[in-house]
Design an enzyme around this catalytic site. Structure first.
Site, PDB file in Angstrom:
ATOM      1  N   ASP A   1      -8.735  51.950   0.671  1.00  0.00           N
ATOM      2  CA  ASP A   1      -8.993  52.619  -0.610  1.00  0.00           C
ATOM      3  C   ASP A   1      -8.693  51.706  -1.791  1.00  0.00           C
ATOM      4  O   ASP A   1      -7.920  50.749  -1.690  1.00  0.00           O
ATOM      5  CB  ASP A   1      -8.168  53.905  -0.729  1.00  0.00           C
ATOM      6  CG  ASP A   1      -6.677  53.685  -0.493  1.00  0.00           C
ATOM      7  OD1 ASP A   1      -6.325  52.788   0.294  1.00  0.00           O
ATOM      8  OD2 ASP A   1      -5.868  54.413  -1.085  1.00  0.00           O
TER       9      ASP A   1
ATOM     10  N   GLU B   1      -4.337  55.198   1.281  1.00  0.00           N
ATOM     11  CA  GLU B   1      -2.931  54.788   1.326  1.00  0.00           C
ATOM     12  C   GLU B   1      -2.259  54.959  -0.027  1.00  0.00           C
ATOM     13  O   GLU B   1      -1.056  55.230  -0.103  1.00  0.00           O
ATOM     14  CB  GLU B   1      -2.819  53.324   1.771  1.00  0.00           C
ATOM     15  CG  GLU B   1      -1.395  52.846   2.017  1.00  0.00           C
ATOM     16  CD  GLU B   1      -0.642  52.452   0.753  1.00  0.00           C
ATOM     17  OE1 GLU B   1       0.592  52.647   0.719  1.00  0.00           O
ATOM     18  OE2 GLU B   1      -1.275  51.961  -0.200  1.00  0.00           O
TER      19      GLU B   1
END
Length: 392
Positions: free
Chosen positions: A80, A138
């Site tokens: 991400d 995350e």
């Protein structure tokens, strides 16, 4: 097998960089990584592996079945981006306005994809199985690891390893640590409710800004006066929302921030003292308050045996690009890889990625960048760990 892997990785180095640059140009925020997930899954489509998509959200789990019986090891990389407008002067700059890869997750994904491809090509020699965990989200609690674990990504897994590229560490260095390596994190939001009024008549009001200001100062005494100096803790108030008119006494303000600790005992102490100060504040200033106080990422604790395996394997491999393998002090940043380590023994370690030229920026900075030579180093370091793991 390790020599074959290292040779294959050298041959695939340029593709690794190409993948990283593509991902860098197309970042997606936590829990919104639909296209990135599809891109990763497409990479494995015609390969001799089992692929599960939409694991715990946008997670992709790839299982490489070895030709010989043995244990199962998992390797994890996150993918991400962050809500940051990129200012780095690179030709592969983010094409998604307001979103960029400012933490190296594009590099994590690129190295692991190519390492996985190399491992697939030698899988008949593997004395066990390898599970590749491509994890979303995350950066944003509750994080992507929890949902992937709940969706079975660690089923049958004996051990797990992960790498983080570090822009402030010298390229060519690998950093490891057994035991507590990264801090646990807590979040708080407080609304302090007073009585508003006119600035010319404060005695008829109950100033929430004054009460909140006292709290800001008092909260810092938690660390300075309630925590053992040999323990680690931080209390950060990152937002103080008290904007209003210059001659109006605000009836309420909101504070928001986070807490970092390196043990569950210290985490509990900070929460207790935090709430004690708020209770005293309510009595002293005759205010009320609403509190949200939650714990998210736990302390990241590396397994002693698996961490020893990491340092031994990388030193033993004698990889030319790796100049030093160093024990590192604990870090105050948090990482949801900690959830995997609560389930199975493993180790999380760092690979230096400091750029060769120009200024060096920390993670989450709009000018963040990495030395792309760190990608091949990460891939080879993890290859050495995998080879040593199956050899043992």
């Amino acid at each position: 097998m390790l020599n074959q892997l290292l040779q294959k990785l050298d041959e695939k180095k340029e593709r690794m960089i190409e993948i990283r640059r593509y991902l860098h140009q197309h970042p997606e925020l936590s829990f919104e990584e639909e296209k990135t997930s599809q891109y990763i899954a497409e990479f494995y489509k015609d390969k001799d592996v089992k692929v599960r998509t939409n694991v715990g959200g946008y997670g992709v789990v790839v299982t490489i079945e070895g030709g010989l019986p043995g244990k199962t090891v998992a390797l994890r990389a996150d993918f991400d981006g962050l809500p940051i407008t990129e200012e780095a002067d690179v030709p592969f700059k983010s094409q998604n306005p307001g979103v960029m890869h400012a933490c190296g997750h594009d590099g994590h994904t690129a190295y692991l994809m190519i390492l996985a491809e190399a491992l697939i090509e030698v899988k008949d020699q593997l004395k066990g199985n390898i599970v590749i965990l491509h994890q979303p989200a995350e950066e944003t609690p509750p994080g992507g690891a929890i949902a992937m674990i709940e969706d079975g990504c660690l089923d049958g897994v004996d051990n797990v390893f992960g790498i983080h590229l570090m822009s402030l560490a010298n390229t060519g260095e690998v950093h490891y640590r057994a035991g507590e390596m990264q801090a646990g994190r807590s979040y708080f939001k407080v609304k302090i409710q007073g009585i508003g009024g006119h600035g010319s008549a404060p005695h008829t009001s109950n100033d929430s800004i004054v009460a909140a200001s006292h709290f800001v100062v008092a909260a810092q005494t938690i660390v300075s006066r309630r925590i053992n100096p040999f323990d680690m803790a931080t209390v950060t108030i990152g937002s103080f929302d008290g904007k209003g008119s210059f001659n109006i006494i605000k009836d309420s303000v909101e504070l928001e921030g986070d807490v970092r600790t390196m043990s569950n005992e210290v985490r509990a102490t900070v929460e207790t003292e935090f709430k004690r100060i708020l209770a005293g504040l309510a009595q002293e200033f005759d205010i009320t308050y609403d509190l949200i106080y939650s714990h998210d990422y736990p302390v990241l604790v590396n397994d002693e045996e698996m961490t020893e395996l990491v340092s031994k394997a990388i030193n033993k491999a004698d990889i030319p690009e790796i100049k030093a393998v160093l024990e590192t002090p604990p870090a105050s940043a948090s990482e949801d890889f900690a959830y995997y380590l609560q389930k199975v023994p493993g180790s999380f370690f760092y690979v230096g990625a400091k750029p060769e030229d120009g200024p060096v920026y920390p993670h989450h900075h709009p000018k963040f960048t990495i030395n792309e030579n760190s990608l091949i180093i990460a891939a080879k370091a993890m290859a050495a760990v995998v080879a040593e793991y199956f050899e043992q």
